[in-house]
Design a protein around this motif. Structure first.
Motif, PDB file in Angstrom:
ATOM      1  N   ILE A  13      41.825  45.764  61.457  1.00 21.53           N
ATOM      2  CA  ILE A  13      42.264  46.705  60.428  1.00 21.53           C
ATOM      3  C   ILE A  13      43.460  47.482  60.961  1.00 21.53           C
ATOM      4  O   ILE A  13      43.488  47.866  62.130  1.00 21.53           O
ATOM      5  CB  ILE A  13      41.136  47.697  60.076  1.00 21.53           C
ATOM      6  CG1 ILE A  13      39.905  46.951  59.585  1.00 21.53           C
ATOM      7  CG2 ILE A  13      41.599  48.712  59.037  1.00 21.53           C
ATOM      8  CD1 ILE A  13      38.677  47.820  59.461  1.00 21.53           C
ATOM      9  N   PHE A  34      46.819  38.103  56.989  1.00 21.98           N
ATOM     10  CA  PHE A  34      46.276  39.086  56.054  1.00 21.98           C
ATOM     11  C   PHE A  34      45.507  40.133  56.835  1.00 21.98           C
ATOM     12  O   PHE A  34      44.722  39.799  57.727  1.00 21.98           O
ATOM     13  CB  PHE A  34      45.320  38.370  55.092  1.00 21.98           C
ATOM     14  CG  PHE A  34      44.564  39.265  54.155  1.00 21.98           C
ATOM     15  CD1 PHE A  34      45.096  39.590  52.918  1.00 21.98           C
ATOM     16  CD2 PHE A  34      43.309  39.755  54.487  1.00 21.98           C
ATOM     17  CE1 PHE A  34      44.385  40.395  52.033  1.00 21.98           C
ATOM     18  CE2 PHE A  34      42.598  40.557  53.616  1.00 21.98           C
ATOM     19  CZ  PHE A  34      43.132  40.881  52.381  1.00 21.98           C
ATOM     20  N   PRO A  36      43.378  44.005  56.207  1.00 22.93           N
ATOM     21  CA  PRO A  36      43.009  45.160  55.398  1.00 22.93           C
ATOM     22  C   PRO A  36      43.673  46.404  55.997  1.00 22.93           C
ATOM     23  O   PRO A  36      43.904  46.462  57.208  1.00 22.93           O
ATOM     24  CB  PRO A  36      41.493  45.228  55.521  1.00 22.93           C
ATOM     25  CG  PRO A  36      41.099  44.291  56.594  1.00 22.93           C
ATOM     26  CD  PRO A  36      42.274  43.459  56.966  1.00 22.93           C
ATOM     27  N   LEU A  43      38.918  51.588  52.714  1.00 18.85           N
ATOM     28  CA  LEU A  43      39.942  50.598  52.427  1.00 18.85           C
ATOM     29  C   LEU A  43      40.957  51.232  51.479  1.00 18.85           C
ATOM     30  O   LEU A  43      40.578  51.784  50.440  1.00 18.85           O
ATOM     31  CB  LEU A  43      39.290  49.376  51.769  1.00 18.85           C
ATOM     32  CG  LEU A  43      40.176  48.190  51.458  1.00 18.85           C
ATOM     33  CD1 LEU A  43      40.714  47.571  52.742  1.00 18.85           C
ATOM     34  CD2 LEU A  43      39.383  47.154  50.678  1.00 18.85           C
ATOM     35  N   THR A  46      45.963  46.382  51.378  1.00 18.41           N
ATOM     36  CA  THR A  46      46.024  45.171  52.192  1.00 18.41           C
ATOM     37  C   THR A  46      47.482  44.858  52.470  1.00 18.41           C
ATOM     38  O   THR A  46      48.384  45.320  51.766  1.00 18.41           O
ATOM     39  CB  THR A  46      45.374  43.958  51.482  1.00 18.41           C
ATOM     40  OG1 THR A  46      46.051  43.726  50.241  1.00 18.41           O
ATOM     41  CG2 THR A  46      43.888  44.183  51.235  1.00 18.41           C
ATOM     42  N   THR A  48      49.996  41.413  53.857  1.00 19.01           N
ATOM     43  CA  THR A  48      50.115  40.021  54.277  1.00 19.01           C
ATOM     44  C   THR A  48      51.398  39.837  55.066  1.00 19.01           C
ATOM     45  O   THR A  48      52.302  40.683  55.016  1.00 19.01           O
ATOM     46  CB  THR A  48      50.142  39.065  53.061  1.00 19.01           C
ATOM     47  OG1 THR A  48      51.334  39.320  52.307  1.00 19.01           O
ATOM     48  CG2 THR A  48      48.911  39.242  52.181  1.00 19.01           C
ATOM     49  N   TYR A  77      38.731  43.522  45.837  1.00 19.30           N
ATOM     50  CA  TYR A  77      37.706  43.222  46.819  1.00 19.30           C
ATOM     51  C   TYR A  77      36.516  42.609  46.106  1.00 19.30           C
ATOM     52  O   TYR A  77      36.429  42.614  44.875  1.00 19.30           O
ATOM     53  CB  TYR A  77      37.275  44.481  47.580  1.00 19.30           C
ATOM     54  CG  TYR A  77      36.761  45.582  46.684  1.00 19.30           C
ATOM     55  CD1 TYR A  77      35.427  45.630  46.300  1.00 19.30           C
ATOM     56  CD2 TYR A  77      37.621  46.573  46.218  1.00 19.30           C
ATOM     57  CE1 TYR A  77      34.962  46.635  45.460  1.00 19.30           C
ATOM     58  CE2 TYR A  77      37.161  47.582  45.392  1.00 19.30           C
ATOM     59  CZ  TYR A  77      35.838  47.614  45.012  1.00 19.30           C
ATOM     60  OH  TYR A  77      35.381  48.606  44.190  1.00 19.30           O
ATOM     61  N   PRO A 100      39.262  41.337  50.798  1.00 20.18           N
ATOM     62  CA  PRO A 100      38.311  42.092  51.618  1.00 20.18           C
ATOM     63  C   PRO A 100      36.925  42.013  50.981  1.00 20.18           C
ATOM     64  O   PRO A 100      36.788  41.898  49.763  1.00 20.18           O
ATOM     65  CB  PRO A 100      38.837  43.526  51.559  1.00 20.18           C
ATOM     66  CG  PRO A 100      40.260  43.412  51.119  1.00 20.18           C
ATOM     67  CD  PRO A 100      40.321  42.189  50.266  1.00 20.18           C
ATOM     68  N   ILE A 111      36.096  39.548  55.397  1.00 20.05           N
ATOM     69  CA  ILE A 111      37.170  38.993  54.571  1.00 20.05           C
ATOM     70  C   ILE A 111      36.704  37.622  54.108  1.00 20.05           C
ATOM     71  O   ILE A 111      36.132  36.856  54.884  1.00 20.05           O
ATOM     72  CB  ILE A 111      38.494  38.878  55.347  1.00 20.05           C
ATOM     73  CG1 ILE A 111      39.015  40.264  55.709  1.00 20.05           C
ATOM     74  CG2 ILE A 111      39.540  38.100  54.538  1.00 20.05           C
ATOM     75  CD1 ILE A 111      40.235  40.250  56.611  1.00 20.05           C
TER      76      ILE A 111
END
Length: 144
Positions: A13, A34, A36, A43, A46, A48, A77, A100, A111
């Motif tokens: 994370i 990817f 989170p 959370l 996210t 990428t 999620y 997530p 994930i």
């Protein structure tokens, strides 16, 4: 099959104040595209590798720019106790390959990816979802 049966539990994370470079390094170390993004045990988004490349590098952001400048703040999620077909439907509808996974207290627990589901015997549904994800936004799905 439940999401918890095929999700990845080994997750890294980042926080919104991580830099683009540090998030990219975490991705490189984890061999992941990817991550989170969390803050205060919640959370918040996210990111990428594509977000870093397109929203960051292509726009000329410096490597020390905060991750909050490029992360997706839309929280998509699924729950760990959902069936994988529900997760696949959501991934297909939202055109994402990974999501997530949270518990019912909305705490991050893993994930799930199309690849995870394909490895666990959900190859045909995962392939169909990938077809929906790959089509241009707004285009109609070709399957019924």
């Amino acid at each position: 099959m439940k999401v918890s049966e095929c999700m990845s539990r080994d997750i890294r994370i980042c926080s919104p104040d991580h830099t683009l470079q540090s998030a990219a390094q975490v991705m490189a170390d984890a061999d992941a595209g990817f991550l989170p993004v969390g803050e205060a045990d919640r959370l918040v988004g996210t990111v990428t590798d594509r977000d870093i490349a397109i929203r960051g590098v292509a726009r000329g952001l410096a490597p020390d720019s905060p991750l909050s400048d490029v992360m997706s703040k839309q929280l998509l999620y699924c729950f760990e106790d959902e069936e994988t077909d529900q997760a696949l439907a959501s991934m297909s509808e939202n055109q994402v390959r990974r999501m997530p996974v949270v518990n019912r207290d909305k705490r991050l627990v893993g994930i799930i990816s199309l690849a995870d589901m394909a490895r666990e015997g959900q190859g045909a549904p995962a392939g169909a979802a990938l077809g929906d994800i790959a089509r241009p936004r707004g285009a109609k799905a070709t399957r019924s």
